[in-house]
Scaffold this motif. Structure first.
Motif, PDB file in Angstrom:
ATOM      1  N   UNK A  87       0.849  -1.186   0.000  1.00 22.95           N
ATOM      2  CA  UNK A  87       0.000   0.000   0.000  1.00 22.95           C
ATOM      3  C   UNK A  87       0.890   1.243   0.000  1.00 22.95           C
ATOM      4  N   UNK A  88       0.462   2.275  -0.709  1.00 21.85           N
ATOM      5  CA  UNK A  88       1.300   3.472  -0.805  1.00 21.85           C
ATOM      6  C   UNK A  88       0.459   4.710  -1.086  1.00 21.85           C
ATOM      7  N   UNK A  89       1.073   5.858  -0.842  1.00 19.11           N
ATOM      8  CA  UNK A  89       0.520   7.157  -1.204  1.00 19.11           C
ATOM      9  C   UNK A  89       1.367   7.731  -2.331  1.00 19.11           C
ATOM     10  N   UNK A  90       0.871   8.782  -2.956  1.00 17.94           N
ATOM     11  CA  UNK A  90       1.655   9.529  -3.941  1.00 17.94           C
ATOM     12  C   UNK A  90       1.611  11.000  -3.550  1.00 17.94           C
ATOM     13  N   UNK A  91       2.784  11.628  -3.532  1.00 19.78           N
ATOM     14  CA  UNK A  91       2.873  13.045  -3.191  1.00 19.78           C
ATOM     15  C   UNK A  91       3.760  13.787  -4.163  1.00 19.78           C
ATOM     16  N   UNK A  92       4.149  14.988  -3.772  1.00 21.83           N
ATOM     17  CA  UNK A  92       4.958  15.845  -4.624  1.00 21.83           C
ATOM     18  C   UNK A  92       6.437  15.735  -4.269  1.00 21.83           C
ATOM     19  N   UNK A  93       7.247  15.775  -5.287  1.00 18.20           N
ATOM     20  CA  UNK A  93       8.695  15.668  -5.148  1.00 18.20           C
ATOM     21  C   UNK A  93       9.252  16.864  -4.368  1.00 18.20           C
ATOM     22  N   UNK A  94      10.353  16.646  -3.664  1.00 16.38           N
ATOM     23  CA  UNK A  94      11.021  17.736  -2.956  1.00 16.38           C
ATOM     24  C   UNK A  94      12.481  17.819  -3.382  1.00 16.38           C
ATOM     25  N   UNK A  95      12.986  19.047  -3.407  1.00 17.98           N
ATOM     26  CA  UNK A  95      14.361  19.313  -3.819  1.00 17.98           C
ATOM     27  C   UNK A  95      15.013  20.245  -2.814  1.00 17.98           C
TER      28      UNK A  95
END
Length: 292
Positions: A87-95
């Motif tokens: 099971x997983x979520x999807x989010x926004x990339x960070x830099x």
């Protein structure tokens, strides 16, 4: 609900080097396996929107360690799962970016890919891509009477009421991202756990490849709300689209990482944010609305 975000961005940056009081995402029954701070869970429709806009490379998955019965082993890691499927979520990339939050010095901190490091404003705030979870934050925290990032910032870099001006729960609050209706909407299951050899370890180490990210993003985009189903044809189509994504996000991430120093260290020299992001296609930001 009213928040004062100017000069803060506490929910968009990893401010642990500046004294964030806890690391709650790696506590409790389900513990994030990656080291990203305050990841915003996206809905299936939001994920599809980013992919449609050629921004599939801006998305990253999150898996969880768990001690409960619903787990499976992948890459030697015991991860939360349903019927053997991670099971997983999807989010926004960070830099890593040169930012100066809380009226402090400019330092290197991991920040949301859409955060303008100069203005500390979101580049997609006024667009259709602005996530609902960001739009209503910290609504779910207030609904659950849980501490908000605004209050955490106030405790360390301000005073009560400086950031969280009004704690009324928004009337248009969407269902919680980890609630009973989350499966297929914000919580997703990977259809081929045997194909994840090496991917989970790379995600944990912060070394995920484009292919690693694409297989999870495609699984989410091909999911059906309320079910564990993943459409195989759509999965392949979305995976190819994510792999083909080569937006300004990836180019900016590479340039920021090449320039960045140790997280939390003062910025002595850094590339110009406009040249790194906007010149490559990132949308510009508007002006702050003064807080009363």
């Amino acid at each position: 609900m009213e928040v004062n975000c100017e000069g803060c961005a506490g929910c968009c940056i990893d401010w642990r080097p500046l004294g964030a009081p806890d690391d709650r995402e790696r506590e409790g029954r389900y513990r994030a396996l990656d080291d990203t701070y305050h990841m915003v869970p996206l809905s299936r429709d939001e994920i599809r929107g980013f992919v449609d806009d050629g921004l599939g490379d801006a998305l990253v998955p999150r898996l969880f360690a768990s001690d409960g019965p619903r787990t499976t082993e992948v890459d030697g890691h015991r991860v939360a799962a349903i019927d053997g499927r991670p099971a997983f979520l999807v989010g926004l990339r960070k830099s890593p970016k040169p930012v100066a939050p809380f009226d402090g010095d400019r330092v290197w901190l991991d920040a949301c890919t859409f955060l303008d490091p100069d203005t500390l404003r979101c580049r997609i705030h006024d667009s259709e891509r602005y996530p609902d979870r960001c739009r209503t934050y910290p609504g779910h925290n207030l609904e659950l009477d849980a501490a908000t990032e605004c209050e955490r910032v106030e405790r360390v870099h301000g005073e009560a009421g400086q950031r969280l001006r009004d704690d009324d729960v928004p009337e248009d609050l969407s269902p919680p991202p980890l609630g009973p209706r989350a499966l297929g909407s914000t919580v997703f299951l990977h259809p081929e756990p045997d194909a994840l050899d090496g991917a989970v370890s790379r995600l944990i180490a912060g070394e995920a490849t484009a292919a690693d990210r694409a297989t999870f993003v495609a699984s989410a985009a091909a999911s059906a709300p309320g079910t564990a189903e993943v459409n195989p044809e759509r999965f392949e189509r979305e995976r190819e689209r994510v792999l083909a994504a080569d937006s300004w996000v990836s180019a900016a991430d590479a340039e920021w990482r090449a320039a960045a120093d140790r997280r939390g260290s003062r910025v002595d020299d850094a590339p110009d944010a406009t040249a790194v992001e906007e010149a490559g296609g990132a949308p510009s930001t508007g002006e702050w609305t003064p807080a009363e």
